[in-house]
Write a protein that holds these residues in place. Sequence first.
Motif, PDB file in Angstrom:
ATOM      1  N   ASN A 192       0.842  -1.209   0.367  1.00  0.00           N
ATOM      2  CA  ASN A 192       0.184  -0.147   0.122  1.00  0.00           C
ATOM      3  C   ASN A 192       0.885   1.287  -0.111  1.00  0.00           C
ATOM      4  O   ASN A 192       0.564   2.321   0.853  1.00  0.00           O
ATOM      5  N   THR A 193       1.809   1.273  -0.785  1.00  0.00           N
ATOM      6  CA  THR A 193       2.830   2.466  -1.108  1.00  0.00           C
ATOM      7  C   THR A 193       2.127   3.528  -1.858  1.00  0.00           C
ATOM      8  O   THR A 193       1.162   3.257  -2.460  1.00  0.00           O
ATOM      9  N   ALA A 194       2.740   4.695  -1.690  1.00  0.00           N
ATOM     10  CA  ALA A 194       2.190   5.799  -2.523  1.00  0.00           C
ATOM     11  C   ALA A 194       2.463   5.478  -3.887  1.00  0.00           C
ATOM     12  O   ALA A 194       1.353   6.095  -4.632  1.00  0.00           O
ATOM     13  N   TYR A 195       3.608   4.915  -4.586  1.00  0.00           N
ATOM     14  CA  TYR A 195       3.631   4.583  -5.864  1.00  0.00           C
ATOM     15  C   TYR A 195       2.408   3.644  -6.443  1.00  0.00           C
ATOM     16  O   TYR A 195       2.104   3.447  -7.390  1.00  0.00           O
ATOM     17  N   VAL A 228      17.725   6.950  11.926  1.00  0.00           N
ATOM     18  CA  VAL A 228      18.439   7.323  10.723  1.00  0.00           C
ATOM     19  C   VAL A 228      17.570   7.650   9.571  1.00  0.00           C
ATOM     20  O   VAL A 228      17.486   8.437   8.780  1.00  0.00           O
ATOM     21  N   LEU A 229      16.686   6.678   9.570  1.00  0.00           N
ATOM     22  CA  LEU A 229      15.656   6.755   8.293  1.00  0.00           C
ATOM     23  C   LEU A 229      14.635   8.012   8.359  1.00  0.00           C
ATOM     24  O   LEU A 229      14.027   8.259   7.515  1.00  0.00           O
ATOM     25  N   ALA A 230      14.448   8.431   9.651  1.00  0.00           N
ATOM     26  CA  ALA A 230      13.660   9.366   9.788  1.00  0.00           C
ATOM     27  C   ALA A 230      14.162  10.622   9.169  1.00  0.00           C
ATOM     28  O   ALA A 230      13.439  11.625   8.758  1.00  0.00           O
ATOM     29  N   ASN A 231      15.412  10.658   8.524  1.00  0.00           N
ATOM     30  CA  ASN A 231      16.055  11.971   7.895  1.00  0.00           C
ATOM     31  C   ASN A 231      15.953  11.646   6.576  1.00  0.00           C
ATOM     32  O   ASN A 231      16.575  12.317   5.815  1.00  0.00           O
ATOM     33  N   SER A 232      15.130  10.705   6.057  1.00  0.00           N
ATOM     34  CA  SER A 232      15.262  10.287   4.566  1.00  0.00           C
ATOM     35  C   SER A 232      13.769  10.645   4.049  1.00  0.00           C
ATOM     36  O   SER A 232      12.752  11.139   4.551  1.00  0.00           O
ATOM     37  N   GLU A 233      13.756  10.875   2.599  1.00  0.00           N
ATOM     38  CA  GLU A 233      12.497  11.115   1.820  1.00  0.00           C
ATOM     39  C   GLU A 233      12.576  10.273   0.550  1.00  0.00           C
ATOM     40  O   GLU A 233      13.629  10.146  -0.230  1.00  0.00           O
ATOM     41  N   ALA A 234      11.236   9.971   0.365  1.00  0.00           N
ATOM     42  CA  ALA A 234      11.225   9.099  -0.820  1.00  0.00           C
ATOM     43  C   ALA A 234      10.683   9.962  -2.091  1.00  0.00           C
ATOM     44  O   ALA A 234       9.958  11.109  -1.857  1.00  0.00           O
ATOM     45  N   PHE A 235      11.067   9.443  -3.315  1.00  0.00           N
ATOM     46  CA  PHE A 235      10.649  10.408  -4.612  1.00  0.00           C
ATOM     47  C   PHE A 235       9.382   9.795  -4.797  1.00  0.00           C
ATOM     48  O   PHE A 235       8.691   8.812  -4.696  1.00  0.00           O
ATOM     49  N   VAL A 236       8.509  10.849  -5.340  1.00  0.00           N
ATOM     50  CA  VAL A 236       7.319  10.840  -6.040  1.00  0.00           C
ATOM     51  C   VAL A 236       7.394  11.095  -7.421  1.00  0.00           C
ATOM     52  O   VAL A 236       8.167  11.647  -7.829  1.00  0.00           O
ATOM     53  N   GLY A 241      17.642  22.895   1.013  1.00  0.00           N
ATOM     54  CA  GLY A 241      16.631  22.597   1.707  1.00  0.00           C
ATOM     55  C   GLY A 241      15.293  22.623   1.392  1.00  0.00           C
ATOM     56  O   GLY A 241      14.302  22.837   1.780  1.00  0.00           O
ATOM     57  N   TYR A 242      15.332  22.005   0.185  1.00  0.00           N
ATOM     58  CA  TYR A 242      14.149  21.860  -0.482  1.00  0.00           C
ATOM     59  C   TYR A 242      13.924  20.630  -0.761  1.00  0.00           C
ATOM     60  O   TYR A 242      14.658  19.413  -0.122  1.00  0.00           O
ATOM     61  N   SER A 243      12.431  20.097  -0.952  1.00  0.00           N
ATOM     62  CA  SER A 243      12.096  18.795  -1.004  1.00  0.00           C
ATOM     63  C   SER A 243      12.437  18.248  -2.193  1.00  0.00           C
ATOM     64  O   SER A 243      12.699  18.827  -3.235  1.00  0.00           O
ATOM     65  N   TYR A 244      12.747  16.945  -2.043  1.00  0.00           N
ATOM     66  CA  TYR A 244      13.281  16.088  -3.384  1.00  0.00           C
ATOM     67  C   TYR A 244      12.162  15.970  -4.543  1.00  0.00           C
ATOM     68  O   TYR A 244      12.488  15.877  -5.700  1.00  0.00           O
ATOM     69  N   ASN A 245      10.845  16.600  -4.150  1.00  0.00           N
ATOM     70  CA  ASN A 245       9.818  16.342  -4.854  1.00  0.00           C
ATOM     71  C   ASN A 245       9.066  17.747  -5.400  1.00  0.00           C
ATOM     72  O   ASN A 245       8.111  17.967  -5.738  1.00  0.00           O
ATOM     73  N   THR A 246      10.082  18.757  -5.097  1.00  0.00           N
ATOM     74  CA  THR A 246       9.594  20.160  -5.315  1.00  0.00           C
ATOM     75  C   THR A 246       9.343  20.267  -6.700  1.00  0.00           C
ATOM     76  O   THR A 246       9.997  19.583  -7.702  1.00  0.00           O
ATOM     77  N   PHE A 292      18.563  12.246   3.054  1.00  0.00           N
ATOM     78  CA  PHE A 292      18.994  11.334   1.643  1.00  0.00           C
ATOM     79  C   PHE A 292      17.701  10.655   1.342  1.00  0.00           C
ATOM     80  O   PHE A 292      16.515  10.741   2.008  1.00  0.00           O
ATOM     81  N   ASN A 293      17.707  10.088   0.073  1.00  0.00           N
ATOM     82  CA  ASN A 293      16.603   9.495  -0.463  1.00  0.00           C
ATOM     83  C   ASN A 293      16.498   7.982  -0.190  1.00  0.00           C
ATOM     84  O   ASN A 293      17.595   7.266   0.119  1.00  0.00           O
ATOM     85  N   LEU A 294      15.158   7.617   0.215  1.00  0.00           N
ATOM     86  CA  LEU A 294      14.931   6.114   0.648  1.00  0.00           C
ATOM     87  C   LEU A 294      13.995   5.593  -0.531  1.00  0.00           C
ATOM     88  O   LEU A 294      13.190   6.390  -1.042  1.00  0.00           O
ATOM     89  N   PHE A 295      14.426   4.461  -1.212  1.00  0.00           N
ATOM     90  CA  PHE A 295      13.895   4.214  -2.426  1.00  0.00           C
ATOM     91  C   PHE A 295      13.400   2.651  -2.323  1.00  0.00           C
ATOM     92  O   PHE A 295      14.016   1.662  -1.314  1.00  0.00           O
ATOM     93  N   ILE A 296      12.371   2.215  -3.117  1.00  0.00           N
ATOM     94  CA  ILE A 296      12.045   0.911  -3.270  1.00  0.00           C
ATOM     95  C   ILE A 296      11.819   0.319  -4.805  1.00  0.00           C
ATOM     96  O   ILE A 296      11.554   1.287  -5.401  1.00  0.00           O
ATOM     97  N   ASP A 297      12.696  -0.563  -5.077  1.00  0.00           N
ATOM     98  CA  ASP A 297      12.702  -0.999  -6.331  1.00  0.00           C
ATOM     99  C   ASP A 297      11.956  -2.226  -6.319  1.00  0.00           C
ATOM    100  O   ASP A 297      11.727  -2.968  -5.558  1.00  0.00           O
TER     101      ASP A 297
END
Length: 404
Positions: A124-127, A328-336, A189-194, A260-265
Amino acid sequence: MKKIFTLVLAVVLALGTVPIPAAAAPEEDITINVYNWGQYISDGSDGYIDVNAAFTEATGIKVNYMTFDTNESLYTKLKTGGSTYDVIIPSDYMISRLIEEDMLEELNFDNIPNYQYIDEAYKNTAYDPENKYSVPYTWGTVGVIYNKNYVDEADVGSWDLLWNEKYADKILMFDNPRDAFAIAESLLGYSYNTEDSAELEAAAEKLKEQRPVVQQYVMDQIFDKMIRGEAYVAPYYAGDYLYMLDENPDLGFYFPEEGFNLFIDAMCIPKGCQNKEAAEAYINFLCDPEISGQNLDYLGYSTPISEAKQYMDPAMAESDIAYPSDEVLANSEAFVALSNEATQLMDSLWLDVKTASVDTENGGLSSNTMAIIGVAAVLIVIIAVLLISKNNKKKRRANRGKSV
């Protein structure tokens, strides 16, 4: 220890005492086309399992295995046609884009019973919120790899190491816009998804500032360059760092303080697939806990199947790089997936970064451009000298028959 542990498992597997998830034998000769990232499956080297060979042995289905180096190149290949694939393994944000553009088949999970082993955190991921089109293959993070023999520990901790002039011409950079822009966006300081055009342009300017110290923009080439010490600093995926560390123990890694980026392949079946049931059998095979454990023990990436860890070398299963803490993972952001407009702007800005580099010491021209100009100037001088010499010879010949 890691290689010995996996070698023992591989030998046991070969002797047939370890069960392999099997499918009904195919009625005809079937080959599936699998399109995956480079260096992204255990291939039997160094005593590890050969996943594709094990799948063929278990099912009779052959695998034609091909690789890509960026999500964008995968997308282009699918969009332009000319090739058909049965299984592809893109990243989260690209899966979202492929779903939106109706480029994926819905999966028949009756053919993928091992989906039950996927941890709830990766469903049930965002992608793919309805879990219709994808099955997680790995997950991971992005950080900075550096050579401890050449990089001062006082300089590590931030993404700004990639801009440090002390290591000019020994710094590698991602050769894809999404990962490269994410690093600049972190520093700003921007979002990776700006999708804000001003923020994307500011990120591009930040990347232009880096260009003079970059040795090369790379993807799979990073392995040889960092292992051999041809470069000292590079951003890349944590799983690949663990692979490289086996080859060069002088390499270090850290998660940058800015984030840093957290990803799922994940595994998907594209529209145009020729062997859907066989493709689903392949996906099911890779979801078996034992296969996943042995595969990812080799890769160094993180498994979305907790039960797979029992088949790994304990050192890998307990690695704080492959499996960082929640803190550590709390400082990550996933791409959309970005809008088409934002994607096109980023692609255009990325092209500008790579072709219109800034070097203020050379009047706005990059060092590469200055080198080209210098070589051209030398060639012009050589040609001019040769032409003058040739003309002088002609004059001497012409004057031989003249009286004084």
